[in-house]
Motif scaffolding. Structure first.
Motif, PDB file in Angstrom:
ATOM      1  N   GLY A   1       0.817  -1.214   0.000  1.00 50.82           N
ATOM      2  CA  GLY A   1       0.000   0.000   0.000  1.00 50.82           C
ATOM      3  C   GLY A   1       0.849   1.261   0.000  1.00 50.82           C
ATOM      4  N   VAL A   2       1.929   1.278   0.784  1.00 44.79           N
ATOM      5  CA  VAL A   2       2.826   2.432   0.814  1.00 44.79           C
ATOM      6  C   VAL A   2       3.474   2.638  -0.552  1.00 44.79           C
ATOM      7  CG1 VAL A   2       4.888   3.427   1.877  1.00 44.79           C
ATOM      8  CG2 VAL A   2       3.262   2.153   3.276  1.00 44.79           C
ATOM      9  N   ALA A   3       3.866   1.538  -1.190  1.00 42.26           N
ATOM     10  CA  ALA A   3       4.495   1.635  -2.510  1.00 42.26           C
ATOM     11  C   ALA A   3       3.541   2.235  -3.542  1.00 42.26           C
ATOM     12  CB  ALA A   3       4.966   0.248  -2.962  1.00 42.26           C
ATOM     13  N   VAL A   4       2.274   1.816  -3.511  1.00 49.89           N
ATOM     14  CA  VAL A   4       1.286   2.374  -4.441  1.00 49.89           C
ATOM     15  C   VAL A   4       1.126   3.870  -4.212  1.00 49.89           C
ATOM     16  CG1 VAL A   4      -1.150   2.334  -5.108  1.00 49.89           C
ATOM     17  CG2 VAL A   4       0.069   0.179  -4.724  1.00 49.89           C
ATOM     18  N   LEU A   5       1.082   4.290  -2.950  1.00 50.69           N
ATOM     19  CA  LEU A   5       0.956   5.709  -2.640  1.00 50.69           C
ATOM     20  C   LEU A   5       2.140   6.503  -3.187  1.00 50.69           C
ATOM     21  CD1 LEU A   5      -0.462   8.027  -0.997  1.00 50.69           C
ATOM     22  CD2 LEU A   5       1.046   7.395   0.892  1.00 50.69           C
ATOM     23  N   LEU A   6       3.349   6.022  -2.935  1.00 51.36           N
ATOM     24  CA  LEU A   6       4.542   6.752  -3.354  1.00 51.36           C
ATOM     25  C   LEU A   6       4.687   6.812  -4.865  1.00 51.36           C
ATOM     26  CD1 LEU A   6       7.112   5.386  -0.730  1.00 51.36           C
ATOM     27  CD2 LEU A   6       6.044   7.644  -0.769  1.00 51.36           C
ATOM     28  N   LEU A   7       4.304   5.761  -5.551  1.00 48.27           N
ATOM     29  CA  LEU A   7       4.529   5.671  -6.994  1.00 48.27           C
ATOM     30  C   LEU A   7       3.448   6.350  -7.828  1.00 48.27           C
ATOM     31  CD1 LEU A   7       5.785   1.976  -7.289  1.00 48.27           C
ATOM     32  CD2 LEU A   7       7.158   4.062  -7.456  1.00 48.27           C
ATOM     33  N   PHE A   8       2.214   6.337  -7.351  1.00 47.64           N
ATOM     34  CA  PHE A   8       1.114   6.725  -8.230  1.00 47.64           C
ATOM     35  C   PHE A   8       0.312   7.946  -7.780  1.00 47.64           C
ATOM     36  CE2 PHE A   8       1.705   2.130  -8.943  1.00 47.64           C
ATOM     37  CZ  PHE A   8       2.018   2.174 -10.305  1.00 47.64           C
TER      38      PHE A   8
END
Length: 434
Positions: free
Chosen positions: A207-214
């Protein structure tokens, strides 16, 4: 993905301005912005992770670690009360940030919660477990206001209710999937609890990765930059705004008479004589109704008014209380009605209150304004839980629920009076406020 577009406040559309065939008071149909969908995906993934832990935590603490009921009660209070104390910090920090302040603070909150999941593998005493749970709830408190600010700033004012409805529906889908995933992991893994915490941590990191990337990090805003001293609102300065003051007052009044989910499910279980085996399914009924109703009721809020729907949602909760108090025989139909009304209450109030607050707060202090209202509501609900538990212990569940029902009816009447006057559109804090 492009920049996050911040829309300035717009007047209500008239039939002439909206074009041929437009219906009076009906906001234009518009696609939900990509930012809202991405944030909904982040919330869905994060809620899967959080609900995995929530589903097994009571059994893990009491059966596996041997904590007493008093110890579990203390941890449950920490788990549910800490986030209310740090929401103001998250909101103010995100407003003070430059460029991507809302995204940065939200990412810190999500990241802190993700880090706490695997830490549960390493702690086995009450103080350490309490510290980890407090850190997890701190992350939730930090991210809530900045996330809602991002949602409100990414969509047109006329469609905020629908946007928040879409987000809350995706968030609730994660709440439904989390316990199911935990159940499957427990059945498949030899070291069930350790596996649940490990998988939960991995899901939270996704979830954190999706936030940072998109999620875009910078906002293209129509607000004229102001000096640093003007960009630091206080709770007092925000509450001087009539619209924010009225919304916060209503949120506190109604929160003081909103019985916690756990107490409502316990009352329903006793009222209907349900076996303990069926008890874990009651929250799924509320979540399913919330999921189905969040988007249509969010769109309805855009049409009839967000404050009006917020009050109507509490009338749905009042009806649920009334069914529990009425001398009706226990049945499956009664259970479904109570859970449907409970889910409808959340669908009519959760995202709708955030959308109504966004209408009343200028862009440059959006996170702080959301945090003020949300903190007041969360603190009031926490106080209601303590008072309801004390009343249950002293007089029994029916008397406690009767007092809550009378209090909610009175609070709804007072709130309707507070919100009767429609406030003027939000103005920068540098302008005079009456």
């Amino acid at each position: 993905m492009g920049e996050l577009t911040v829309y300035p406040p717009a007047p209500r559309a008239t039939p002439a301005a909206a074009g041929p065939g437009a219906r009076p008071g009906r906001p234009p149909r518009a696609a939900v912005p990509a930012t809202v969908l991405v944030l909904g995906t982040v919330s869905l993934i994060t809620d899967i992770s959080s609900e995995m832990v929530t589903a097994v935590l009571p059994l893990y603490l009491v059966a596996e670690l041997g904590l007493s009921p008093l110890g579990f009660g203390l941890l449950d209070g920490v788990y549910n009360g800490v986030s209310a104390l740090v929401r103001l910090i998250g909101g103010r920090a995100s407003d003070r940030g430059r460029g991507g302040g809302h995204k940065t603070v939200a990412a810190l909150g999500y990241g802190l919660s993700a880090l706490c999941k695997p830490l549960l593998l390493m702690v086995h005493t009450l103080p350490l477990i309490g510290a980890v749970l407090a850190a997890d709830r701190t992350g939730k408190g930090l991210r809530t206001a900045p996330r809602d600010a991002l949602i409100s700033l990414s969509c047109e004012p006329a469609t905020r209710g629908r946007a928040f409805g879409v987000h809350r529906a995706m968030d609730t889908a994660g709440a439904l999937l989390g316990p199911l995933v935990a159940f499957l992991v427990l059945r498949a893994a030899a070291d069930g609890y350790d596996a649940v915490f490990t998988v939960s941590g991995c899901v939270a990191a996704l979830g954190v990765a999706v936030l940072l990337l998109f999620v875009p990090g910078r906002a293209r805003t129509s607000v004229t930059p102001r000096p640093d001293t003007a960009a630091r609102p206080t709770v007092r300065s925000l509450l001087r705004r009539p619209a924010v003051r009225r919304l916060t007052g209503c949120a506190v009044l109604l929160g003081l008479t909103t019985v916690s989910d756990s107490f409502l499910y316990l009352t329903l279980q006793r009222r209907l004589g349900l076996s303990e085996a069926w008890f874990p399914l009651l929250p799924l009924g509320t979540a399913a109704a919330f999921l189905l109703l969040a988007v249509p009721l969010g769109a309805l809020a855009d049409r009839i008014g967000r404050r009006r729907l917020f009050l109507l949602g509490h009338l749905a909760l009042l009806a649920a209380y009334g069914l529990l108090l009425a001398p009706l025989g226990g049945s499956t139909v009664l259970t479904c009605l109570v859970l449907a009304l409970h889910g409808g209450f959340y669908a009519s109030t959760d995202g709708v209150l955030a959308a109504a607050t966004a209408d009343a707060v200028p862009e440059e202090v959006r996170g702080s304004g959301l945090a003020v209202v949300q903190t007041g509501q969360a603190a009031a609900r926490f106080g209601c839980s303590l008072a309801f538990g004390a009343a249950w212990t002293a007089w029994g569940d029916r008397w406690a629920l009767g007092l809550a029902t009378g209090g909610l009816a009175l609070a709804a009447a007072l709130s309707a009076r507070l919100l009767r006057r429609v406030p003027a559109p939000a103005v920068p804090l540098s302008e005079p406020v009456t």
